[in-house]
Scaffold this active site. Structure first.
Site, PDB file in Angstrom:
ATOM      1  N   GLY A  86       7.396 -18.718   8.232  1.00 46.27           N
ATOM      2  CA  GLY A  86       8.291 -18.077   7.288  1.00 46.27           C
ATOM      3  C   GLY A  86       9.694 -17.881   7.820  1.00 46.27           C
ATOM      4  O   GLY A  86      10.672 -17.957   7.062  1.00 46.27           O
ATOM      5  N   ARG A  96       0.840  -1.188   0.000  1.00 50.26           N
ATOM      6  CA  ARG A  96       0.000   0.000   0.000  1.00 50.26           C
ATOM      7  C   ARG A  96       0.884   1.250   0.000  1.00 50.26           C
ATOM      8  O   ARG A  96       2.027   1.220   0.441  1.00 50.26           O
ATOM      9  CB  ARG A  96      -0.885   0.030   1.255  1.00 50.26           C
ATOM     10  CG  ARG A  96      -1.739  -1.189   1.446  1.00 50.26           C
ATOM     11  CD  ARG A  96      -2.845  -1.246   0.431  1.00 50.26           C
ATOM     12  NE  ARG A  96      -3.706  -2.390   0.653  1.00 50.26           N
ATOM     13  CZ  ARG A  96      -4.571  -2.841  -0.242  1.00 50.26           C
ATOM     14  NH1 ARG A  96      -4.667  -2.253  -1.417  1.00 50.26           N
ATOM     15  NH2 ARG A  96      -5.330  -3.880   0.026  1.00 50.26           N
ATOM     16  N   HIS A 108      -1.978 -21.212   1.435  1.00 53.26           N
ATOM     17  CA  HIS A 108      -2.968 -21.838   2.317  1.00 53.26           C
ATOM     18  C   HIS A 108      -4.223 -22.022   1.479  1.00 53.26           C
ATOM     19  O   HIS A 108      -4.573 -21.154   0.669  1.00 53.26           O
ATOM     20  CB  HIS A 108      -3.232 -20.942   3.522  1.00 53.26           C
ATOM     21  CG  HIS A 108      -4.081 -21.556   4.594  1.00 53.26           C
ATOM     22  ND1 HIS A 108      -4.326 -22.910   4.688  1.00 53.26           N
ATOM     23  CD2 HIS A 108      -4.760 -20.991   5.632  1.00 53.26           C
ATOM     24  CE1 HIS A 108      -5.094 -23.143   5.742  1.00 53.26           C
ATOM     25  NE2 HIS A 108      -5.380 -22.000   6.324  1.00 53.26           N
TER      26      HIS A 108
END
Length: 324
Positions: free
Chosen positions: A132, A47, A106
């Site tokens: 991760g 963003r 997922h």
């Protein structure tokens, strides 16, 4: 079970292709860095004014606004939190290239229809079976993390090859890739999170701690007994399996486990586990997850605050301070 490793995987489906990573959290950061180190052209979609921009660029990654990253990519990985996938996909769909690949780590948002992918897209899953942080550390050590892969939509005929090449690029092919489905992975993972490792195990540790403290044992010793030995247990199971773990502990511990374990995890526990699994499969949890996000995460925020104020956490802090 077919375990596919690097030597059997053609890297060509990603050669000259750009991968956009959406979400720079635990998996997003690790996968982006592993791709970069595997010489894949990777861009992190963020963003405007995202706090992750500086972090990603400091790690040597290319960043772009979400819509620009998606528009420039041949493969787009949805690694933002599952519960926002519906809104995120609606946002990016107009920018997805015709015939692009849409990837997930997922199965939840496809299995439970948070996302309804456009018909021209290849849709695949490459799900590392661990966090991760571990995915990244194993990669840098020249090792890998086992992963499962699946294809939900094969619009171009290349979805399988892209999924496997992606697994190779993030280092999972070193350990092996196992075929699955979006439904199987999502249901098994959600069940585990609720009924086994992340849900039941911590509650068992807390119950054991509280039982000892109620019986007059000091909080510090209760913590060491009920929580502190968990790492040893996990390491032994990883190295030897459950049967092997039991064979290398003392006779006292092994007999105690034999007599006590099934008194705690009895048939009633298995019945409740079956109930949890049935609810997961029916979509009850997926509905609650979306509602929690809509409501602004009140249950999660309250639980986090309460967990920090427990006697167990006080004992943990005191022991940590003493060790440091």
């Amino acid at each position: 079970m077919e375990l596919i490793r690097d030597a059997e995987i053609d890297p060509a489906p990603l050669t000259g292709k750009r991968v956009a990573i959406l979400g720079y959290g635990n998996q997003g950061r690790a996968q982006a860095l592993n791709l970069k180190d595997s010489r894949i052209d990777v861009v992190v979609g963020l963003r405007g004014e995202s706090g992750s921009t500086f972090e990603a660029e400091s790690a040597g990654l290319t960043t772009a606004l979400v819509e620009d990253a998606v528009a420039s990519a041949d493969v787009v990985m949805m690694l933002a939190p599952d519960e926002i996938h519906a809104a995120l996909y609606r946002e990016i769909e107009p920018h997805l290239r015709q015939g692009a690949a849409l990837g997930f780590s997922h199965g939840l948002s496809v299995r439970f229809e948070f996302v309804d992918p456009r018909a021209d897209l290849d849709v695949f899953m490459l799900a590392p079976k661990g966090p991760g942080t571990a995915l990244r550390s194993l990669y840098t050590e020249g090792k890998g993390m086992i992963a499962v892969w699946a294809v939900a939509q094969d619009a171009t005929g290349n979805a399988r090859d892209i999924a496997l090449a992606y697994g190779r690029a993030i280092g999972c092919g070193r350990a092996g890739l196992i075929a699955s489905t979006f439904a199987e992975e999502a249901e098994a993972d959600l069940f585990n999170e609720q009924a086994v490792v992340w849900g039941a195990v911590p509650e068992l540790l807390i119950a054991g701690f509280e039982t000892l403290v109620a019986g007059g044992v000091s909080p510090e010793l209760a913590y060491l007994e009920c929580v502190g030995e968990l790492k040893l247990l996990a390491e032994l199971i990883e190295a030897r399996g459950i049967a092997g773990m039991r064979e290398v502990i003392s006779n006292t511990a092994e007999l105690g486990a034999l007599l006590g374990g099934k008194r705690i995890v009895d048939e009633s526990v298995r019945e409740r586990m079956a109930e949890v699994f049935a609810e997961v499969r029916a979509g009850k949890f997926a509905t609650e997850l979306r509602q929690e996000e809509t409501d602004g995460y009140p249950r999660l925020d309250n639980a986090r605050e309460e967990n920090r104020r427990t006697l167990l956490e006080d004992a943990y802090r005191r022991l940590s301070d003493a060790e440091s």
